[in-house]
Design an enzyme around this catalytic site. Structure first.
Site, PDB file in Angstrom:
ATOM      1  N   SER A 264       0.828  -1.221   0.000  1.00 19.59           N
ATOM      2  CA  SER A 264       0.000   0.000   0.000  1.00 19.59           C
ATOM      3  C   SER A 264       0.854   1.260   0.000  1.00 19.59           C
ATOM      4  CB  SER A 264      -0.960   0.009   1.191  1.00 19.59           C
ATOM      5  OG  SER A 264      -0.282  -0.283   2.395  1.00 19.59           O
ATOM      6  N   HIS A 294      -2.268  -8.806   1.891  1.00 21.92           N
ATOM      7  CA  HIS A 294      -1.865  -7.560   2.577  1.00 21.92           C
ATOM      8  C   HIS A 294      -2.966  -7.202   3.588  1.00 21.92           C
ATOM      9  CE1 HIS A 294       0.219  -3.893   3.269  1.00 21.92           C
ATOM     10  NE2 HIS A 294      -0.219  -3.160   2.258  1.00 21.92           N
ATOM     11  N   HIS A 343       5.382 -13.230   6.998  1.00 19.47           N
ATOM     12  CA  HIS A 343       5.650 -11.835   6.630  1.00 19.47           C
ATOM     13  C   HIS A 343       6.798 -11.778   5.626  1.00 19.47           C
ATOM     14  CE1 HIS A 343       6.349  -7.503   6.966  1.00 19.47           C
ATOM     15  NE2 HIS A 343       5.097  -7.464   7.401  1.00 19.47           N
ATOM     16  N   ARG A 352       3.506  -5.276  16.592  1.00 18.04           N
ATOM     17  CA  ARG A 352       2.127  -4.768  16.529  1.00 18.04           C
ATOM     18  C   ARG A 352       1.157  -5.842  17.038  1.00 18.04           C
ATOM     19  NH1 ARG A 352       2.078  -3.190  10.266  1.00 18.04           N
ATOM     20  NH2 ARG A 352       2.856  -5.337  10.273  1.00 18.04           N
ATOM     21  N   ASP A 398      -2.217  -8.519  11.537  1.00 17.43           N
ATOM     22  CA  ASP A 398      -3.602  -8.852  11.182  1.00 17.43           C
ATOM     23  C   ASP A 398      -4.167 -10.013  11.996  1.00 17.43           C
ATOM     24  OD1 ASP A 398      -3.852  -6.886   9.219  1.00 17.43           O
ATOM     25  OD2 ASP A 398      -2.813  -8.140   7.763  1.00 17.43           O
TER      26      ASP A 398
HETATM   27  C1  LIG Z   1      -0.358  -5.923   6.988  1.00 21.18           C
HETATM   28  C2  LIG Z   1       0.216  -7.037   6.244  1.00 21.18           C
HETATM   29  O1  LIG Z   1       0.228  -7.004   5.048  1.00 21.18           O
HETATM   30  S1  LIG Z   1       0.903  -8.319   7.081  1.00 21.18           S
HETATM   31  C3  LIG Z   1       0.698  -9.742   6.000  1.00 21.18           C
HETATM   32  C4  LIG Z   1      -0.735 -10.125   5.895  1.00 21.18           C
HETATM   33  N1  LIG Z   1      -0.943 -11.336   5.081  1.00 21.18           N
HETATM   34  C5  LIG Z   1      -1.185 -12.537   5.608  1.00 21.18           C
HETATM   35  O2  LIG Z   1      -1.237 -12.706   6.818  1.00 21.18           O
HETATM   36  C6  LIG Z   1      -1.442 -13.664   4.631  1.00 21.18           C
HETATM   37  C7  LIG Z   1      -0.688 -14.925   5.037  1.00 21.18           C
HETATM   38  N2  LIG Z   1       0.714 -14.745   4.833  1.00 21.18           N
HETATM   39  C8  LIG Z   1       1.295 -14.857   3.589  1.00 21.18           C
HETATM   40  O3  LIG Z   1       0.631 -15.151   2.576  1.00 21.18           O
HETATM   41  C9  LIG Z   1       2.768 -14.574   3.440  1.00 21.18           C
HETATM   42  O4  LIG Z   1       3.437 -14.893   4.631  1.00 21.18           O
HETATM   43  C10 LIG Z   1       3.073 -13.106   3.035  1.00 21.18           C
HETATM   44  C11 LIG Z   1       2.311 -12.741   1.764  1.00 21.18           C
HETATM   45  C12 LIG Z   1       2.669 -12.159   4.142  1.00 21.18           C
HETATM   46  C13 LIG Z   1       4.566 -12.960   2.776  1.00 21.18           C
HETATM   47  O5  LIG Z   1       4.869 -13.676   1.613  1.00 21.18           O
HETATM   48  P1  LIG Z   1       6.366 -14.124   1.284  1.00 21.18           P
HETATM   49  O6  LIG Z   1       7.329 -13.054   1.585  1.00 21.18           O
HETATM   50  O7  LIG Z   1       6.352 -14.648  -0.102  1.00 21.18           O
HETATM   51  O8  LIG Z   1       6.572 -15.306   2.348  1.00 21.18           O
HETATM   52  P2  LIG Z   1       7.601 -16.515   2.325  1.00 21.18           P
HETATM   53  O9  LIG Z   1       8.853 -16.166   1.604  1.00 21.18           O
HETATM   54  O10 LIG Z   1       7.708 -16.985   3.718  1.00 21.18           O
HETATM   55  O11 LIG Z   1       6.806 -17.589   1.418  1.00 21.18           O
HETATM   56  C14 LIG Z   1       7.373 -18.843   1.121  1.00 21.18           C
HETATM   57  C15 LIG Z   1       6.254 -19.868   0.938  1.00 21.18           C
HETATM   58  O12 LIG Z   1       5.571 -20.023   2.192  1.00 21.18           O
HETATM   59  C16 LIG Z   1       4.205 -19.812   1.999  1.00 21.18           C
HETATM   60  N3  LIG Z   1       3.650 -19.126   3.167  1.00 21.18           N
HETATM   61  C17 LIG Z   1       4.003 -17.926   3.677  1.00 21.18           C
HETATM   62  N4  LIG Z   1       3.195 -17.589   4.682  1.00 21.18           N
HETATM   63  C18 LIG Z   1       2.312 -18.598   4.817  1.00 21.18           C
HETATM   64  C19 LIG Z   1       1.193 -18.796   5.638  1.00 21.18           C
HETATM   65  N5  LIG Z   1       0.800 -17.897   6.531  1.00 21.18           N
HETATM   66  N6  LIG Z   1       0.494 -19.940   5.491  1.00 21.18           N
HETATM   67  C20 LIG Z   1       0.858 -20.867   4.576  1.00 21.18           C
HETATM   68  N7  LIG Z   1       1.886 -20.714   3.727  1.00 21.18           N
HETATM   69  C21 LIG Z   1       2.596 -19.575   3.855  1.00 21.18           C
HETATM   70  C22 LIG Z   1       4.118 -18.883   0.799  1.00 21.18           C
HETATM   71  O13 LIG Z   1       2.828 -18.905   0.218  1.00 21.18           O
HETATM   72  C23 LIG Z   1       5.204 -19.445  -0.076  1.00 21.18           C
HETATM   73  O14 LIG Z   1       4.701 -20.605  -0.692  1.00 21.18           O
HETATM   74  P3  LIG Z   1       5.072 -20.959  -2.222  1.00 21.18           P
HETATM   75  O15 LIG Z   1       6.534 -21.229  -2.198  1.00 21.18           O
HETATM   76  O16 LIG Z   1       4.223 -22.140  -2.528  1.00 21.18           O
HETATM   77  O17 LIG Z   1       4.733 -19.770  -3.038  1.00 21.18           O
HETATM   78  O1  LIG Z   2       5.378  -4.703   5.604  1.00 27.12           O
HETATM   79  C1  LIG Z   2       4.638  -5.387   4.869  1.00 27.12           C
HETATM   80  O2  LIG Z   2       5.040  -5.889   3.785  1.00 27.12           O
HETATM   81  C2  LIG Z   2       3.249  -5.687   5.243  1.00 27.12           C
HETATM   82  C3  LIG Z   2       2.835  -5.065   6.534  1.00 27.12           C
HETATM   83  O3  LIG Z   2       2.995  -5.643   7.595  1.00 27.12           O
HETATM   84  C4  LIG Z   2       2.286  -3.721   6.502  1.00 27.12           C
HETATM   85  O4  LIG Z   2       2.263  -3.095   5.431  1.00 27.12           O
HETATM   86  O5  LIG Z   2       1.846  -3.228   7.554  1.00 27.12           O
END
Ligand SMILES: CC(=O)SCCNC(=O)CCNC(=O)[C@H](O)C(C)(C)COP(=O)(O)OP(=O)(O)OC[C@H]1O[C@@H](n2cnc3c(N)ncnc32)[C@H](O)[C@@H]1OP(=O)(O)O
Ligand SMILES: O=C([O-])CC(=O)C(=O)O
Length: 460
Positions: A264, A294, A343, A352, A398
């Site tokens: 964002s 996100h 993350h 947080r 989250d």
């Molecule tokens: C405010 C925010 O934005 S905070 C984040 C909010 N999002 C979530 O909580 C959604 C769940 N989490 C995720 O999808 C991920 O951890 C993300 C998008 C936040 C980060 O993604 P990445 O940096 O790519 O994470 P990472 O390098 O650890 O991913 C490696 C693998 O683990 C998987 N993985 C990562 N987190 C999770 C999870 N919570 N559950 C299951 N699998 C996961 C990824 O999907 C990826 O799989 P792939 O190789 O099949 O594509």
């Molecule tokens: O930092 C990130 O990629 C996601 C996150 O936790 C935020 O935007 O608050």
């Protein structure tokens, strides 16, 4: 020092017959030095190398690539976020809090105080924060057509879609867009941008509250501008509980900024670099926030917990470590992510998450949903580690936010990301001010084709 405007196109800022410096005045006094500092940094170190980019990084979403200037906050993988060098506990210690009759002894920081810190890098006094609160209240009135558009939207349109529509519609009030069309010089852009930023931050609660009241209630939005930004927002949403006001202060503060690379903030920065005005730039940022990987993850967390509740009720089972583990594996085996965990940068529990957990321990230790969230926290890192994919098996912000809102009867979880969006404006737009004040250019990284990568690497 009063803001010196190079351009008489529009009257900017407000005149204040008092000694407390307003935020516009503080910023105007900082700009020349910051511009000089950046020039000096470029002159002295412009050709130095900050890092290299591997093929994996190029294909893999640019993780860890240092290619964006962002000064309002910085994220450490282990420690978490610092806002202008201050951790969340630091902010809770030094930033002014609400001091009305309903305010607690050791309250959470005021959103306006964090806004001041992010914009100016200075910890404000309570008097300074009060000038900002009053200024934001004055700017909050929405143009009539925005309310009309919001009222015309279908109730089943996602609240985040309505939110971006509302903000885009309010863009008719952009001082920057008007000044640009009238030929304002580049040296004055940040003055108009600041005007827009203050207006956007001021207007977002009313856009957000109108959506909430329209979709779930009677459409009536009532204000109490004797309160701070967060307290007034709670009244607009229809909540009148000092403890919920405190939660909203905490919530709005911790979601503001997470350095520049998150989707964002990065989107806002990118779109702003085209000289799109702050309304359009942040509306674009909101669209990024609306994605389930996100900001939408907070909605997904509640949905996931409800999934456990439904399944266990249907099977006549208790919700405990064992059944949560079973449900988690079902999710993972279905090739879905566990919302609220993992993350892109963090490698430890998100601070947080921790501060929200502390809030829950203080205000709702016996809440049933909080107990479930705690049990999830006990088992999830082990399961995700065993699953072996995610680089970070710990919870992010989250994972906890929805449970706190739910406790106060705020159960409309499809709406939760809108609250996140009200907060993120403060961080993303504080940086946007400095983007324009420092004259940062159009962002345009180089892309490469798969053929280029192959040929390039084979030649090495
Ligand atoms: C405010 C925010 O934005 S905070 C984040 C909010 N999002 C979530 O909580 C959604 C769940 N989490 C995720 O999808 C991920 O951890 C993300 C998008 C936040 C980060 O993604 P990445 O940096 O790519 O994470 P990472 O390098 O650890 O991913 C490696 C693998 O683990 C998987 N993985 C990562 N987190 C999770 C999870 N919570 N559950 C299951 N699998 C996961 C990824 O999907 C990826 O799989 P792939 O190789 O099949 O594509
Ligand atoms: O930092 C990130 O990629 C996601 C996150 O936790 C935020 O935007 O608050």
């Amino acid at each position: 020092m009063l803001s010196k405007l190079a351009n008489p196109l529009k009257i900017l800022g407000r005149s204040h017959a008092r000694s407390v410096q307003t935020i516009s005045e503080v910023l105007a006094s900082q700009v020349p030095q910051k511009q000089a500092d950046l020039l000096a940094l470029k002159k002295e170190h412009g050709s130095k190398v900050l890092g290299e980019v591997t093929v994996d990084q190029c294909i893999g979403g640019a993780r860890g690539v240092k290619c964006m200037l962002w000064e309002t906050s910085n994220l450490d993988a282990e420690e978490g976020i610092r806002f202008r060098g201050l951790t969340i506990p630091d902010c809770q210690q030094v930033l002014p809090t609400f001091k009305g009759p309903s305010g607690p002894e050791n309250g959470e920081p005021l959103l306006e105080s964090l806004f001041w810190l992010l914009l100016t890098s200075e910890v404000p006094t309570k008097e300074q924060v009060d000038t900002l609160t009053a200024d934001l209240h004055k700017r909050a009135e929405l143009p009539g057509h925005v309310v009309g558009i919001l009222n015309s939207l279908p109730k089943d349109m996602h609240p985040m879609t309505q939110f971006t529509i509302g903000l885009n519609a309010a863009q008719t009030g952009s001082a920057f867009a008007a000044a640009y069309q009238a030929g304002a010089p580049k040296s004055s852009y940040h003055d108009y941008v600041l005007e827009d930023i203050l207006n956007v931050v001021a207007q977002l609660p009313e856009i957000a509250a109108t959506i909430y009241r329209n979709v779930y209630f009677d459409g009536v939005v009532e204000k109490d501008t004797s309160l701070d930004y967060s307290g007034n927002f709670c009244r607009m949403l229809g909540y009148n509980d000092p403890s919920f006001d405190e939660l909203m202060r905490l919530y709005l503060c911790i979601h503001t900024d997470h350095e520049g690379g998150n989707a964002s903030a990065h989107t806002t920065h990118l779109v702003g670099s085209t000289l799109s005005d702050p309304y359009l730039s942040y509306a674009a940022g909101l669209n990024a926030l609306a994605g389930p990987l996100h900001g939408l993850a907070n909605q997904e967390v509640l949905g996931w917990i409800q999934g456990i509740q439904k399944k266990m009720a249907a099977e006549g089972k208790e919700i405990n470590a064992e059944t949560i583990t079973e449900f988690t594996w079902d999710t993972l085996n279905a090739k879905k992510v566990i919302p609220g965990y993992g993350h892109a940068v963090l490698r430890k529990t998100d601070p947080r998450y921790t501060c929200q957990r502390e809030f829950a321990l203080k205000h709702m230790p016996d809440d049933e949903l909080f107990k479930i969230v705690n049990t999830i926290y006990e088992v999830m890192p082990g399961i995700l580690t065993e699953h072996g994919k995610t680089k970070n098996p710990y919870p992010n912000v989250d994972s906890h936010s929805g449970v706190l809102l739910w406790h106060y009867g705020f159960t409309q979880f499809q709406y939760y990301t809108v609250l996140f969006g009200v907060s993120r404006a403060v961080g993303a737009l504080s940086q946007l001010y400095w983007d324009r004040a420092l004259g940062l250019p159009l962002e345009r990284p180089k892309s490469v084709t798969p053929e280029f990568i192959k040929n390039f690497c084979e030649k090495q």
